[in-house]
Design an enzyme around this catalytic site. Sequence first.
Site, PDB file in Angstrom:
ATOM      1  N   ASP A  52      -1.480   9.399 -12.295  1.00 30.08           N
ATOM      2  CA  ASP A  52      -1.159   8.225 -13.059  1.00 30.08           C
ATOM      3  C   ASP A  52       0.164   7.809 -13.410  1.00 30.08           C
ATOM      4  O   ASP A  52       0.751   6.621 -13.281  1.00 30.08           O
ATOM      5  CB  ASP A  52      -2.305   8.474 -14.553  1.00 30.08           C
ATOM      6  CG  ASP A  52      -3.389   8.388 -14.300  1.00 30.08           C
ATOM      7  OD1 ASP A  52      -4.047   8.079 -13.052  1.00 30.08           O
ATOM      8  OD2 ASP A  52      -4.331   8.711 -15.127  1.00 30.08           O
ATOM      9  N   ASP A  96       0.847  -1.259  -0.062  1.00 33.40           N
ATOM     10  CA  ASP A  96       0.064   0.065  -0.155  1.00 33.40           C
ATOM     11  C   ASP A  96       0.824   1.288   0.102  1.00 33.40           C
ATOM     12  O   ASP A  96       1.831   1.088   0.922  1.00 33.40           O
ATOM     13  CB  ASP A  96      -0.819  -0.161   1.262  1.00 33.40           C
ATOM     14  CG  ASP A  96      -1.896   0.765   0.930  1.00 33.40           C
ATOM     15  OD1 ASP A  96      -3.134   0.664   0.749  1.00 33.40           O
ATOM     16  OD2 ASP A  96      -1.694   1.952   1.502  1.00 33.40           O
ATOM     17  N   HIS A 147      -4.433  14.308 -11.764  1.00 32.70           N
ATOM     18  CA  HIS A 147      -4.653  12.798 -11.913  1.00 32.70           C
ATOM     19  C   HIS A 147      -3.562  12.395 -13.011  1.00 32.70           C
ATOM     20  O   HIS A 147      -3.024  11.216 -12.736  1.00 32.70           O
ATOM     21  CB  HIS A 147      -6.239  12.250 -12.348  1.00 32.70           C
ATOM     22  CG  HIS A 147      -7.163  12.509 -11.345  1.00 32.70           C
ATOM     23  ND1 HIS A 147      -7.217  11.634 -10.428  1.00 32.70           N
ATOM     24  CD2 HIS A 147      -7.843  13.398 -11.068  1.00 32.70           C
ATOM     25  CE1 HIS A 147      -8.278  12.034  -9.590  1.00 32.70           C
ATOM     26  NE2 HIS A 147      -8.366  13.244  -9.895  1.00 32.70           N
ATOM     27  N   ASN A 173      -1.322  13.103  -5.874  1.00 35.71           N
ATOM     28  CA  ASN A 173      -2.643  13.029  -6.654  1.00 35.71           C
ATOM     29  C   ASN A 173      -3.463  14.233  -6.786  1.00 35.71           C
ATOM     30  O   ASN A 173      -3.961  14.919  -7.822  1.00 35.71           O
ATOM     31  CB  ASN A 173      -3.586  11.880  -6.553  1.00 35.71           C
ATOM     32  CG  ASN A 173      -4.122  11.407  -7.678  1.00 35.71           C
ATOM     33  OD1 ASN A 173      -3.846  11.504  -8.951  1.00 35.71           O
ATOM     34  ND2 ASN A 173      -5.381  10.742  -7.529  1.00 35.71           N
ATOM     35  N   ASP A 180      -4.065   2.593  -4.777  1.00 33.69           N
ATOM     36  CA  ASP A 180      -2.651   2.405  -4.709  1.00 33.69           C
ATOM     37  C   ASP A 180      -2.310   1.295  -3.978  1.00 33.69           C
ATOM     38  O   ASP A 180      -1.317   1.216  -3.170  1.00 33.69           O
ATOM     39  CB  ASP A 180      -1.999   3.748  -3.937  1.00 33.69           C
ATOM     40  CG  ASP A 180      -2.804   3.923  -2.625  1.00 33.69           C
ATOM     41  OD1 ASP A 180      -3.936   3.052  -2.184  1.00 33.69           O
ATOM     42  OD2 ASP A 180      -2.522   4.781  -1.846  1.00 33.69           O
TER      43      ASP A 180
END
Length: 654
Positions: free
Chosen positions: A276, A259, A272, A267, A302
């Site tokens: 990404d 994680d 985004h 983000n 994530d």
Amino acid sequence: MLSLAERTGDLRRYAYRLLRRLKASHRQSEVDTAELRRQRAIALRPVVRGLCGVVGSYYIVIFISHFFYEKGMDLPIMAGLGGVTAITCLSFFRWTRGAESVQRLEIATLIVSLLMYANVVVSQYLHFVPAKLIYFVLMTLVFATSAVSLRVVVPTSLLATGTMFVMAHHAGFPVLKQHIWVGVGGIVTALGMAGIMRSTIFRAVHARLVAEKHRHEAQILAHYDALTGLPNRRSFFTELDVALVGAKNGYAFDLALIDLDGFKPVNDLYGHSIGDALLIEVGKRLRAVVGSRGVVARLGGDEFALILNGQMPDDDLRRFGEDLCDTLRQTYVLGGGVCANISGSVGFVHSDPGAQWSASQMLERADYALYYAKQNLRGAPIIFDRRHENEMQDFGAVDQTLRSSDLESELYIVFQPQIDLKAQRTVSFEALARWQSEKLGPVRPDIFIRAAERSGLISDITLILLRKALVAVRDWPRDMRVSFNLSARDLRSLPAIARICDTVKASGVDPKRIEFEITETAMLSDFDQALEALALLKGMGSRIALDDFGSGYSSFGYIHRLPVDKIKIDRSFVTQLLRHDSTVKIVKTLIDLCGNLSLDHVIEGVETAAELCRLEEIGARYIQGYYFSQPMRAEAITAYLDAESWREGLKKAG
Ligand code: C2E
Ligand code: CA
Ligand code: CA
């Protein structure tokens, strides 16, 4: 057993390329030309084999008929030619069985066409019959409908028609006149038919290939994550099932859940597309570290997972996990000059020896280890072990009971004083949760709080406890403060913090009298979110204390970025105080640093007079611990404070 990575490696690489190509190009109907040629050959094969079979059979009959109609030298010539044609055609019939090459079919049709041509030419040469010139036109039509490509059809048709014209010319102008239009009509029809037939077949082949390609791509997209190209959640579960079957047959494996910490702020801050790009890079790094050892999958958001072939000893697995975390911690240079720093937490679980665990039981355990990795030792991988197993069983029971209990009546608060050594009196009480469960009896707070954090019940529990604590505080002297513990999950949710603020306001207790204790792990898992939450609490006028300082990832490096008013120096220092001089030095440094930063400090867990004495020597001012008092019920506080002021009075009088 074939390694999982080997089995999925090629497919994964293909999927990755495919996904990139799909994104880069809109020409989705483009099909592979080699495959197109192969499929064309397969579609034309029955036509060519039909030609070979029919012509071969026809020339067997012709071969026999020559014995009745030919004489002298003509017989061996014609019969020989007919026989060779028949044998060649039938051989090609065999040779083209299963052929997938256009070239092979071209060779067969070219030779069959030339042999047919030779038979007609030789027959006309030996005994010319003008009416039989029409054979050349018929032949042209046969070539056109059966030949594979125009480079066979055009020369053979022209050859046949040209020969017909030459022979007709030799036979005299009337014969030529008779055949000239038949020849022209024949060749136009032949070429037209050849074009139409081929384009119809080729279009059908192309359409089928495009449809197949789309089906194949859809299948791949269903199993791979469109962003990172890694196997997605669905194929991860398929892989896990395969690995579990392998484990039952003695092929142990390790499972990891990863994680990311700090992904959300990147983000949110940069948008985004940068988020990404970060996830794509994380995927690449994970793949690079894992290599051929196993499969990397993206479970969503994530969250990533690994299935590692074979079972690594704990030390190796821990080292592997550390490598993984180090790699994830390296700075990410993303588009637009953005540099980001994030980290990852890893929880491992070995497949169990009897392979009795199901996929969800394995995941539950990996998730448990991950929870530990996130809570206890940030950045250090945790391997699920027996201790966790026992704890998990307990947590399971605790969690079940928490859900079905009347927490409003079973939960209560005890209070532990914090003493100001300078003023020689209690200045505050820490509120500590207690649960007297009807079913389980008394349950330790660290156990039920953690269970509630895991199950998400904690926000409700926090509100119940806070209400109860504030009811008690209302009866205390107005200068007496309360310290209230917040869990990491409370800080992660702004609505939860808003409810906490509402509860404080509704209680009538001055928010300035409340100090909220938070831990470093709560801050570290999502720093910016936690900052926002703390701003809301400070906005009311409440104070913030950083709990258990020194027990984990403590760093003074970021303390100045936190709106904290107080540092609670962890009990683990006090237990070492009398044994190691170095601990004394560390605690003294911490106290001095707090002073320099204008922060209050409190030392937790002081149990003996000797410890207290040592702490006084190095300048400690606020103390909490059994030496002064165990946590007590709300009802006992008035008596405790009365006794204290009585002692105070005695001292002053003395
Ligand atoms: P904590 O916040 O560090 O609380 C201090 C713990 O140390 C308390 O344990 C307290 O009873 C214990 N303690 C105090 N003085 C001494 C001492 O001299 N010697 C020793 N050995 N221990 C001492 P407790 O009450 O069992 O709480 C354990 C943990 O449970 C707390 O640690 C805190 O993390 C959590 N907790 C307790 N109440 C709450 C709550 O209301 N909300 C949340 N979120 N967590 C809570
Ligand atoms: Ca505390
Ligand atoms: Ca503490």
